[in-house]
Each structure stands twice: as structure tokens, then as C-alpha cells.
Motif scaffolding. Structure first.
Motif, short mmCIF file in Angstrom:
data_model
loop_
_atom_site.label_atom_id
_atom_site.label_comp_id
_atom_site.label_asym_id
_atom_site.label_seq_id
_atom_site.Cartn_x
_atom_site.Cartn_y
_atom_site.Cartn_z
N ALA A 194 0.83 -1.21 0.00
CA ALA A 194 0.00 0.00 0.00
C ALA A 194 0.87 1.26 0.00
CB ALA A 194 -0.92 -0.01 1.22
N HIS A 195 0.51 2.19 -0.89
CA HIS A 195 1.27 3.43 -1.02
C HIS A 195 0.43 4.47 -1.74
CE1 HIS A 195 1.75 1.46 -4.92
NE2 HIS A 195 2.02 2.66 -5.43
N THR A 196 0.86 5.70 -1.68
CA THR A 196 0.32 6.75 -2.54
C THR A 196 1.43 7.15 -3.51
OG1 THR A 196 0.99 8.53 -1.05
CG2 THR A 196 -1.21 7.61 -0.73
N ASP A 197 1.06 7.86 -4.55
CA ASP A 197 2.06 8.36 -5.50
C ASP A 197 2.49 9.76 -5.10
OD1 ASP A 197 1.78 6.00 -6.89
OD2 ASP A 197 0.45 6.84 -8.43
N PHE A 198 3.79 10.06 -5.25
CA PHE A 198 4.29 11.39 -4.92
C PHE A 198 3.83 12.43 -5.93
CE2 PHE A 198 8.41 9.41 -3.04
CZ PHE A 198 7.71 9.04 -1.89
N ASP A 199 3.39 12.02 -7.09
CA ASP A 199 3.26 12.89 -8.24
C ASP A 199 1.98 13.71 -8.25
OD1 ASP A 199 1.42 10.92 -8.74
OD2 ASP A 199 2.09 10.49 -10.79
N THR A 200 1.69 14.29 -9.40
CA THR A 200 0.45 15.05 -9.60
C THR A 200 -0.66 14.15 -10.14
OG1 THR A 200 1.76 17.01 -10.12
CG2 THR A 200 -0.55 17.04 -10.78
N LEU A 201 -0.33 13.39 -11.19
CA LEU A 201 -1.32 12.57 -11.87
C LEU A 201 -0.63 11.35 -12.48
CD1 LEU A 201 -4.20 12.23 -13.25
CD2 LEU A 201 -3.23 13.53 -15.17
N LEU A 213 -5.04 -4.76 -8.66
CA LEU A 213 -4.95 -3.42 -8.11
C LEU A 213 -6.17 -3.13 -7.25
CD1 LEU A 213 -3.57 -0.60 -8.00
CD2 LEU A 213 -4.86 -0.02 -10.06
N GLU A 214 -5.93 -2.57 -6.06
CA GLU A 214 -7.01 -2.23 -5.13
C GLU A 214 -6.76 -0.82 -4.58
OE1 GLU A 214 -7.92 -6.69 -3.33
OE2 GLU A 214 -6.57 -5.34 -2.25
N VAL A 215 -7.86 -0.11 -4.28
CA VAL A 215 -7.79 1.26 -3.82
C VAL A 215 -8.51 1.40 -2.49
CG1 VAL A 215 -8.41 3.65 -4.33
CG2 VAL A 215 -7.72 2.13 -6.18
N CYS A 216 -7.93 2.21 -1.60
CA CYS A 216 -8.56 2.51 -0.31
C CYS A 216 -8.84 4.01 -0.26
CB CYS A 216 -7.63 2.12 0.83
SG CYS A 216 -8.35 2.36 2.47
N PRO A 217 -10.09 4.42 -0.51
CA PRO A 217 -10.40 5.86 -0.55
C PRO A 217 -10.51 6.48 0.83
CG PRO A 217 -12.38 4.58 -0.91
CD PRO A 217 -11.25 3.59 -0.81
N GLY A 218 -10.44 7.82 0.85
CA GLY A 218 -10.74 8.55 2.07
C GLY A 218 -9.58 9.23 2.76
N ARG A 219 -8.42 9.34 2.13
CA ARG A 219 -7.28 9.98 2.78
C ARG A 219 -7.56 11.46 3.01
NH1 ARG A 219 -1.49 10.90 0.37
NH2 ARG A 219 -0.15 10.65 2.17
N GLU A 220 -7.31 11.93 4.23
CA GLU A 220 -7.70 13.28 4.59
C GLU A 220 -6.61 14.33 4.40
OE1 GLU A 220 -10.72 14.24 5.22
OE2 GLU A 220 -11.35 12.18 4.89
N GLY A 228 -6.87 2.79 5.65
CA GLY A 228 -8.11 2.17 6.11
C GLY A 228 -8.20 0.71 5.73
N ASP A 229 -9.35 0.10 6.00
CA ASP A 229 -9.48 -1.34 5.77
C ASP A 229 -10.54 -1.66 4.70
OD1 ASP A 229 -11.72 -0.64 7.17
OD2 ASP A 229 -11.44 -2.07 8.80
N HIS A 262 -3.15 2.78 -2.59
CA HIS A 262 -3.47 1.66 -3.48
C HIS A 262 -2.39 0.60 -3.35
CE1 HIS A 262 -1.40 4.90 -5.66
NE2 HIS A 262 -0.81 3.98 -6.40
N ARG A 263 -2.71 -0.60 -3.79
CA ARG A 263 -1.81 -1.73 -3.63
C ARG A 263 -2.13 -2.76 -4.71
NH1 ARG A 263 -4.83 -4.14 1.86
NH2 ARG A 263 -6.59 -5.10 0.75
N VAL A 264 -1.21 -3.69 -4.90
CA VAL A 264 -1.45 -4.83 -5.79
C VAL A 264 -1.25 -6.08 -4.95
CG1 VAL A 264 -0.79 -6.05 -7.88
CG2 VAL A 264 -0.61 -3.55 -7.79
#
Length: 339
Positions: A194-201, A213-220, A228-229, A262-264
Motif C-alpha cells: 500500500a502506497h500513494t504516488d508522490f506525483d500530480t497525476l 490493483l485495489e484502492v482505499c479511498p478517504g485519505r484526509e 483504512g481497511d 493503493h496496492r497490488v
């Protein structure tokens, strides 16, 4: 045949249709803002990159990774330039162990000797360079709409991601997740932790049937590591681009936009455990570009310094994780590659 002009919610994520871009720009901005502020991930269709072009790039990637390691090692990763080949070397602070993959990263400038040579990978550079330019054209459309959505000038983001400048940081990354058929791993092992990208897009391309690929939404906030889980799978159709927003634009937007984890996952025995390939095009602001919000993050920071700080946070988080692991299991922690 093109899809309907009206974007829809598909497979848990919003679909952005770039067809008839000039005429429909206001509509695209509206839907893109909805995706950017709620999910941070979205599918892009009718983007102009043909399925044949994507398949050709995947074949070039596949052929490079099929080379013996002693050939690929002629192009070793240079972390300072974010370019080159690595294998089982990327360790995430969310796991403490290496991702089960190898990758090749390439840029527009200052990495000539890290491009695979023709004798090792015929036509790879020509294929990848053309693909990068096409990805950049799609990125420019999306970045323009994101700028307009935030109330900036239309070229606010595109001029900060100028691939003609020598300090350009936009990167193409080819990824190969190894065949693990019949193998099982402890729960902390992932194809990509699990990680986020440093970039813009980020523009991400997947091959049909090679999900994970899986996504965990809601980062504040852009500086939080909490994960999150609740995870949602991302399953694009062939030719669709999976896009996600990164930490840079989250800061630029004063955390209005979401850069989510997101993670794989590593498939278990009994599931398809064959190889998986993906290709990512990372839009990172030029080193000298100033990242500055208007409310929450009013202090200016260069893109180069932003990345340095992000890498330092990741390094610190990884050290803290490995220290905790050592306290819980000092014997395992002493074995290379287990912590």
C-alpha cells in the motif's frame, strides 16, 4: 464505437470520457472534479491512444523483462534520477518487505545511458518514447481540466509539467510482477504494498485478466500514513486508462483532491498467480516548479524539495516499522529480507 458522451459510474469508479474534448470541456471538468474530490481514482475512455499502441508498448515491456538479469542489470536503477531497472528492491513503509516485482523507469532527459540499447531490446526506445508523448497529450487534457476545476488558469498545471525542460520529472515505468504459481507468502508480502504516488497525476495501463490493483479511498491529508481497511478492486477494460491523483496535486488543492492508498495484492494458491504486467506514466512537476496552496498550504515549496521530504517521511516510517518488527520478532528481523 464511442461511448455515450455522459460519463457514468462504472465498476466502483467514475468514468471520464474525453471524446469531443474542446466542445465538452465544461462537462469533463465537472465530472473530473467529482472524481478528484471523492475517489481520487477514475477510468479514462476515448483518450486517443489506440489499443494497438498500448499492446505494442506492453509487448516491448514484456520482451525487455524476458531478458536475462545480467543483461537488464546493464541499466541499474539510479535513485537520484528515478530511472533504471530494479528487481525485488522496492520496500514500502506499509509492509517492511520488498515488493514481488521488477520495474524499469525512464524519463525524457538526462538518463540516456539507462535506456535499453537496440542490441538488447530492438526498437524499445522508439516505442517507449512515442508512447510517453501520447501519454503526455492525454495528461495535458486532464491537467487542464483539473486546473480549471480549482479555479486556476487553464495552463497552470501543464506549464509546471513541461517535458521540454531539462528539469522535467515525468516518468514512464514498466512493471513486471513475477509468476508465483503454486507459491504462498506471509501476509505482509504484496506485489506492491500500500502506497500513494508522490506525483500530480498517474496514468496506469493494465492488460485484460491481470487484475489485482485495489484502492482505499478517504485519505484526509497529504502527510498522513494511516490506511483504512475498505479496499475496492480496479478492473479496467482493455484500452481504458486508470488514473489517480498524487500527493503533489493534493497539496496544490489544499487537500480538496484525494491522493489515496493503493496496492497490488499477491494472489493466493488456487487463484491466477501467473505474471502480471502494467505500465504507468507519472506526471511529476518539474524540479523548479512551485507547489503552493491557497489556504491550508500557503507556504511555497519546489517540486524537488517536496519529493525529498516525501522520501524522507517514507524512510522514517520504514525505519519505525522495522524497529517494531525487530521488537516483536528479533530472530526474523535478523534474517535478511524478512524485515
Amino acid at each position: 464505437m464511442e461511448t455515450s458522451a455522459k460519463p457514468t459510474v462504472q465498476r466502483n469508479f467514475i468514468e471520464i470520457d474525453l471524446s469531443d474534448y474542446e466542445r465538452r470541456q465544461d462537462e469533463i471538468v465537472t465530472e473530473l472534479m467529482r472524481a478528484a474530490t471523492t475517489q481520487g481514482f477514475f477510468y479514462v475512455v476515448n483518450h486517443g491512444i489506440s489499443v494497438e499502441t498500448i499492446r505494442t508498448m506492453f509487448q516491448a515491456s514484456h520482451d525487455f523483462f524476458a531478458l536475462p538479469d545480467n543483461v537488464k542489470s546493464k541499466y541499474p536503477i539510479d535513485v537520484s534520477r528515478n530511472a533504471g531497472w530494479e528487481k525485488l528492491a522496492q520496500i514500502r513503509p506499509s509492509t517492511g518487505v520488498a515488493d514481488l516485482k521488477e520495474s524499469l523507469q525512464l524519463g525524457f532527459h538526462n538518463v540516456d545511458e539507462l535506456w535499453p540499447k537496440h542490441e538488447d531490446a530492438p526498437n524499445f526506445k522508439e516505442t517507449a518514447t512515442d508512447f510517453m508523448h501520447q501519454c503526455n497529450e492525454v495528461s495535458a487534457k486532464l491537467l487542464t481540466c483539473l486546473a480549471l476545476g480549482l479555479g486556476f488558469e487553464a495552463d497552470f498545471f501543464t506549464r509546471c509539467h513541461d517535458i521540454t525542460k531539462s528539469d522535467c520529472l515525468n516518468t514512464l515505468r514498466c512493471l513486471h510482477y513475477h509468476d508465483i504459481t503454486g507459491q504462498s507468502f506471509p501476509p505482509e508480502y504484496w506485489r506492491a504494498g500500500a502506497h500513494t504516488d508522490f506525483d500530480t497525476l498517474t496514468l496506469l495501463f493494465q492488460r485484460p485478466g491481470e487484475d489485482g490493483l485495489e484502492v482505499c479511498p478517504g485519505r484526509e491529508a497529504s502527510t498522513e500514513f494511516a490506511v483504512g481497511d475498505v479496499w475496492s478492486p480496479v478492473s479496467p477494460k482493455e484500452g481504458e486508462i486508470v488514473c489517480n491523483l498524487g500527493d503533489m496535486i493534493m497539496r496544490w488543492s489544499d487537500d480538496v483532491f484525494k491522493s489515496n492508498f493503493h496496492r497490488v495484492r499477491a494472489p493466493k494458491v488456487g487463484e491466477y498467480q501467473g505474471p502480471r504486467y502494467s505500465i504507468a506514466y507519472f506526471n511529476q512537476a518539474n524540479k523548479s516548479a512551485i507547489i503552493q496552496g491557497r489556504t491550508r498550504y500557503p507556504d511555497p515549496i519546489t517540486s524537488q524539495e517536496f519529493i525529498r521530504q516525501a522520501m524522507h517521511r517514507n524512510y522514517t516510517a520504514l525505519q519505525e516499522l522495522q524497529a517494531r518488527q525487530a521488537e516483536q520478532d528479533p530472530i526474523a528481523a535478523a534474517i535478511p529480507g524478512t524485515a
